[in-house]
Design an enzyme around this catalytic site. Structure first.
Site, mmCIF file in Angstrom:
data_model
loop_
_atom_site.group_PDB
_atom_site.id
_atom_site.type_symbol
_atom_site.label_atom_id
_atom_site.label_comp_id
_atom_site.label_asym_id
_atom_site.label_seq_id
_atom_site.Cartn_x
_atom_site.Cartn_y
_atom_site.Cartn_z
ATOM 1 N N LYS A 224 0.829 -1.204 0.000
ATOM 2 C CA LYS A 224 0.000 0.000 0.000
ATOM 3 C C LYS A 224 0.860 1.249 0.000
ATOM 4 C CE LYS A 224 -1.637 -1.448 3.835
ATOM 5 N NZ LYS A 224 -2.340 -1.669 5.108
ATOM 6 N N THR A 257 -7.167 9.936 8.088
ATOM 7 C CA THR A 257 -6.759 8.680 7.447
ATOM 8 C C THR A 257 -6.432 7.580 8.459
ATOM 9 O OG1 THR A 257 -4.486 9.438 7.354
ATOM 10 C CG2 THR A 257 -5.820 9.805 5.389
ATOM 11 N N GLY A 259 -6.833 4.432 10.271
ATOM 12 C CA GLY A 259 -7.652 3.230 10.060
ATOM 13 C C GLY A 259 -7.839 2.848 8.602
ATOM 14 N N THR A 260 -7.175 3.558 7.686
ATOM 15 C CA THR A 260 -7.351 3.214 6.260
ATOM 16 C C THR A 260 -6.857 1.795 5.964
ATOM 17 O OG1 THR A 260 -5.294 4.415 5.852
ATOM 18 C CG2 THR A 260 -7.336 5.516 5.212
ATOM 19 N N GLY A 261 -5.730 1.430 6.600
ATOM 20 C CA GLY A 261 -5.157 0.105 6.330
ATOM 21 C C GLY A 261 -6.079 -1.013 6.800
ATOM 22 N N CYS A 262 -6.593 -0.878 8.040
ATOM 23 C CA CYS A 262 -7.502 -1.892 8.584
ATOM 24 C C CYS A 262 -8.745 -1.981 7.713
ATOM 25 C CB CYS A 262 -7.935 -1.508 10.012
ATOM 26 S SG CYS A 262 -6.566 -1.134 11.101
HETATM 27 N N1 LIG Z 1 -5.076 10.410 1.466
HETATM 28 C C1 LIG Z 1 -5.485 9.305 0.859
HETATM 29 N N2 LIG Z 1 -6.330 9.370 -0.203
HETATM 30 C C2 LIG Z 1 -6.750 8.244 -0.816
HETATM 31 N N3 LIG Z 1 -6.395 7.015 -0.439
HETATM 32 C C3 LIG Z 1 -5.550 6.881 0.609
HETATM 33 C C4 LIG Z 1 -5.042 8.001 1.313
HETATM 34 N N4 LIG Z 1 -4.245 7.556 2.320
HETATM 35 C C5 LIG Z 1 -4.246 6.205 2.243
HETATM 36 N N5 LIG Z 1 -4.999 5.802 1.201
HETATM 37 C C6 LIG Z 1 -5.282 4.422 0.805
HETATM 38 O O1 LIG Z 1 -5.716 3.744 1.972
HETATM 39 C C7 LIG Z 1 -5.260 2.407 1.970
HETATM 40 C C8 LIG Z 1 -4.409 2.150 3.197
HETATM 41 O O2 LIG Z 1 -3.113 2.608 2.921
HETATM 42 P P1 LIG Z 1 -1.995 3.046 3.946
HETATM 43 O O3 LIG Z 1 -2.412 4.301 4.621
HETATM 44 O O4 LIG Z 1 -0.742 3.070 3.167
HETATM 45 O O5 LIG Z 1 -2.034 1.832 4.967
HETATM 46 P P2 LIG Z 1 -1.891 1.820 6.563
HETATM 47 O O6 LIG Z 1 -3.127 2.461 7.107
HETATM 48 O O7 LIG Z 1 -1.762 0.392 6.867
HETATM 49 O O8 LIG Z 1 -0.681 2.634 6.870
HETATM 50 C C9 LIG Z 1 -4.500 2.251 0.651
HETATM 51 O O9 LIG Z 1 -5.406 1.761 -0.331
HETATM 52 C C10 LIG Z 1 -4.076 3.665 0.324
HETATM 53 O O10 LIG Z 1 -3.828 3.855 -1.050
HETATM 54 C C1 LIG Z 2 -5.700 -1.637 17.375
HETATM 55 C C2 LIG Z 2 -5.083 -1.078 16.149
HETATM 56 N N1 LIG Z 2 -4.952 -1.849 15.064
HETATM 57 C C3 LIG Z 2 -4.406 -1.334 13.939
HETATM 58 C C4 LIG Z 2 -3.973 -0.040 13.872
HETATM 59 C C5 LIG Z 2 -3.336 0.510 12.628
HETATM 60 O O1 LIG Z 2 -4.108 1.540 12.013
HETATM 61 P P1 LIG Z 2 -3.407 2.835 11.415
HETATM 62 O O2 LIG Z 2 -2.232 2.376 10.597
HETATM 63 O O3 LIG Z 2 -4.417 3.480 10.540
HETATM 64 O O4 LIG Z 2 -3.038 3.672 12.604
HETATM 65 C C6 LIG Z 2 -4.124 0.747 15.032
HETATM 66 N N2 LIG Z 2 -3.728 2.027 15.065
HETATM 67 N N3 LIG Z 2 -4.692 0.197 16.152
HETATM 68 MG MG LIG Z 3 -2.407 4.618 7.334
#
Ligand SMILES: Nc1ncnc2c1ncn2[C@@H]1O[C@H](COP(=O)(O)OP(=O)(O)O)[C@@H](O)[C@H]1O
Ligand SMILES: Cc1ncc(COP(=O)(O)O)c(N)n1
Ligand SMILES: [Mg+2]
Length: 547
Positions: A224, A257, A259-262
């Site tokens: 990602k 943003t 929680g986007t990954g979860c």
């Molecule tokens: N500002 C944003 N606008 C659009 N999509 C986003 C944005 N930030 C993250 N994403 C998308 O959200 C999803 C989670 O990505 P990311 O943030 O890299 O993961 P994590 O939350 O695990 O760090 C991916 O599909 C990423 O492309």
């Molecule tokens: C309990 C728990 N699980 C997963 C994430 C990761 O989420 P993020 O990368 O968006 O902070 C988090 N912050 N807390």
């Molecule tokens: Mg993130």
């Protein structure tokens, strides 16, 4: 998947469950009547349906932006059941993670056993797995109770930079979990950690990382790029062992943003549970995250720099503070203005001018009745009328067109006997919106109530030429319907200043007001006519209460 058993379902209970919270009395009455068996109770047999089910094995986020809470919301938004095995409880908010309490391994095992042995989820999605022991227990449980797909989000560090699973976890990820995973979804930092700390700065780096992680054992790898610096779009790279795919969306400018990954991982799991291919699951999940972020870009929760977003995409329309939006009050029916395109044309008025004058003159509710308008023009007109009505705290309903009401977030819909049934409109609009139904008979009033309407319109009371071939029910017919109706009633048809008084003085408590078309809109000054009619209505209420 399949049909497992049969149950008997009593549809007459549906309306009481769907009845709006805004008309509590109706709900209570409804239940009582059902208990007294006053209503005919059609018994319908239906087969029970097994619904798609994701089990998330993750940590709780007290701020509810990420973790278990994000997974539950994402699955709910995507129409999939979600069960939860909690691996850790975090004290967390929009500033960061203040504390982590790991759930004892035996108790994680017990939760897994409870859910997997009984509920048979289609897909398991993992998030925060805070210890090697928990990873081992999970892989053992999955061997004992295999599922259709395993989605691994190798959560290590929160977006705020706090450690959720230390580097000691990496070996068990590599050895135990990745070989079982159908897809693994590391962000840049996690992909780098899985590969021994190599720097990842470009899309080309993401591609080679995806390939290397695939070599460790995961069938599909999605790296990602949410955190990819200097990227004007949000790029994720998928490698399926053969081909690379780049999923791009616009990068939404927002602090929300967290929680986007979860959310992405549980939406992928939800789509897989629904039977989608992996490619389609990733594509849909990515589009969902982008849309939800866009909807939530301006919402403000917490004071830190990582806000949660709105998985249900509802909060944006939640302009209660602007509108003074409040539950439906039957007294809103007092002076009910119904627009008419022919009259507006005749007097050279736009629909918004007509609505503005009626509302400023004291109309208490407005219905847009635009039978022949182009959908796009109607939607634009409805949006501007809604602005005017909200400013005055007056509800705006749309005649017949639930799609227009949904698109502009109007306060409700009014339907006739040959339009969409109220029950279907209620399902589309949800429990909060106002639904009215035109009824000429006590039977129709009864059905409207059962189907979850909020009020009924009854008429034509007097002959009118607004509606061709409309049967006139007269004052007697109106009274009969009002006496039978458990819902509040608004009288309609040929009512104006000269004849409103006998209607209002019928003396039936359910009759709350009059709906008017020509008496307001087929006149030179809509404002003046509305003011005058309002005076007559208020006077007749005073007379009726004095009697
Ligand atoms: N500002 C944003 N606008 C659009 N999509 C986003 C944005 N930030 C993250 N994403 C998308 O959200 C999803 C989670 O990505 P990311 O943030 O890299 O993961 P994590 O939350 O695990 O760090 C991916 O599909 C990423 O492309
Ligand atoms: C309990 C728990 N699980 C997963 C994430 C990761 O989420 P993020 O990368 O968006 O902070 C988090 N912050 N807390
Ligand atoms: Mg993130």
């Amino acid at each position: 998947m399949g049909y497992t058993c049969t149950l008997v379902y009593n549809f007459s209970l549906l309306p009481s469950r769907l009845a709006t919270s805004t008309f509590q009395n109706a709900r209570v009455l409804n239940l009582e009547a059902v208990q007294r068996e006053e209503i005919s109770r059609p018994l319908v047999t239906m087969s029970q349906i097994r619904i798609p089910h994701v089990l998330t094995v993750a940590g709780s986020d007290s701020g509810a932006g990420a973790g278990i809470q994000a997974d539950l919301k994402a699955c709910a938004a995507r129409g999939v059941y979600c069960s939860t095995v909690i691996t850790a409880v975090t004290a967390q908010n929009t500033v960061g993670v203040q504390g982590v309490n790991i759930v004892p391994e035996d108790f994680v095992r017990e939760q897994l056993g409870s859910v997997l042995s009984d509920m048979h989820p289609d897909v398991v999605k993992t998030g925060m797995l805070p210890s090697t022991g928990i990873v081992k227990i999970l892989s053992q449980s999955l061997r004992e109770f295999p599922v259709r797909a395993l989605v691994v989000d190798p959560v290590m560090v929160s977006t705020s930079g706090d450690v959720l699973a230390g580097p000691s976890i990496l070996d068990s990820f590599r050895e135990e979990l990745l070989p079982m995973a159908d897809i693994v979804t590391p962000n840049l930092k996690e992909a780098s950690a899985l590969l021994g700390g190599i720097p990842l700065e470009t899309v080309a780096d993401m591609r080679s990382a995806a390939k290397s992680i695939h070599d460790i054992g995961a069938r599909n790898v999605l790296v990602k790029g949410g955190d990819l610096a200097a990227s004007s779009d949000a790029v994720d790279v998928l490698f399926d062992g053969k081909d690379f795919y780049e999923f791009r969306s616009s990068r939404i400018k927002t602090r929300n943003t967290h929680g986007t990954g979860c959310t992405l991982a549980s939406s992928i799991a939800a789509e897989l549970a629904r039977g989608s291919s992996l490619f389609f699951a990733v594509k849909t999940a990515k589009r969902y995250v982008e849309t939800a972020l866009d909807y939530s870009k301006d919402i403000l929760i917490g004071n830190g720099c990582q806000g949660p977003f709105d998985h249900m995409m509802k909060l944006k329309n939640n302009d209660m503070k602007l509108s003074g939006h409040r539950p439906f009050d039957p007294n809103d029916l007092l002076l009910y203005a119904v627009t008419d395109p022919r009259m507006n044309k005749k007097w050279g008025r736009s629909i918004t001018d007509a609505v503005k004058a009626a509302v400023e003159g004291g109309a208490t509710i407005v219905q847009l009745r635009e039978k022949d308008a182009d959908t796009r023009d109607f939607l634009e007109a409805a949006k501007s009328c809604l602005e005017i009505c909200r400013r005055h705290g007056v509800p705006l309903l749309i005649n017949d067109r639930a799609d227009i009401a949904l698109a502009c977030d109007a306060d409700g819909v009014h339907v006739g006997q040959s339009d969409m049934p109220a029950r279907v409109v209620r399902t589309l609009l949800g429990p909060d919106k106002i639904i009215g139904v035109s009824c000429k008979t006590p039977k129709q009033a009864q059905v409207a109530w059962i189907e979850g309407a909020d009020y009924i319109g009854c008429g034509g009371v007097y002959p009118t030429n607004t509606k061709e071939n409309n049967i006139t029910v007269g004052l007697d017919g109106l009274k009969n319907v009002c006496l039978a109706s458990k819902l509040p009633v608004v009288a309609i048809g040929g009512i104006g200043i000269s004849n409103a008084q006998p209607v209002m003085e019928l003396g039936v408590p359910s009759l709350k007001g009059v709906a008017v078309v020509s008496a307001l809109f087929d006149r030179e000054s809509v404002l003046r006519e509305t003011q005058n009619l309002r005076r007559v209505l208020l006077d007749s209420i005073t007379t009726a209460t004095a009697k």
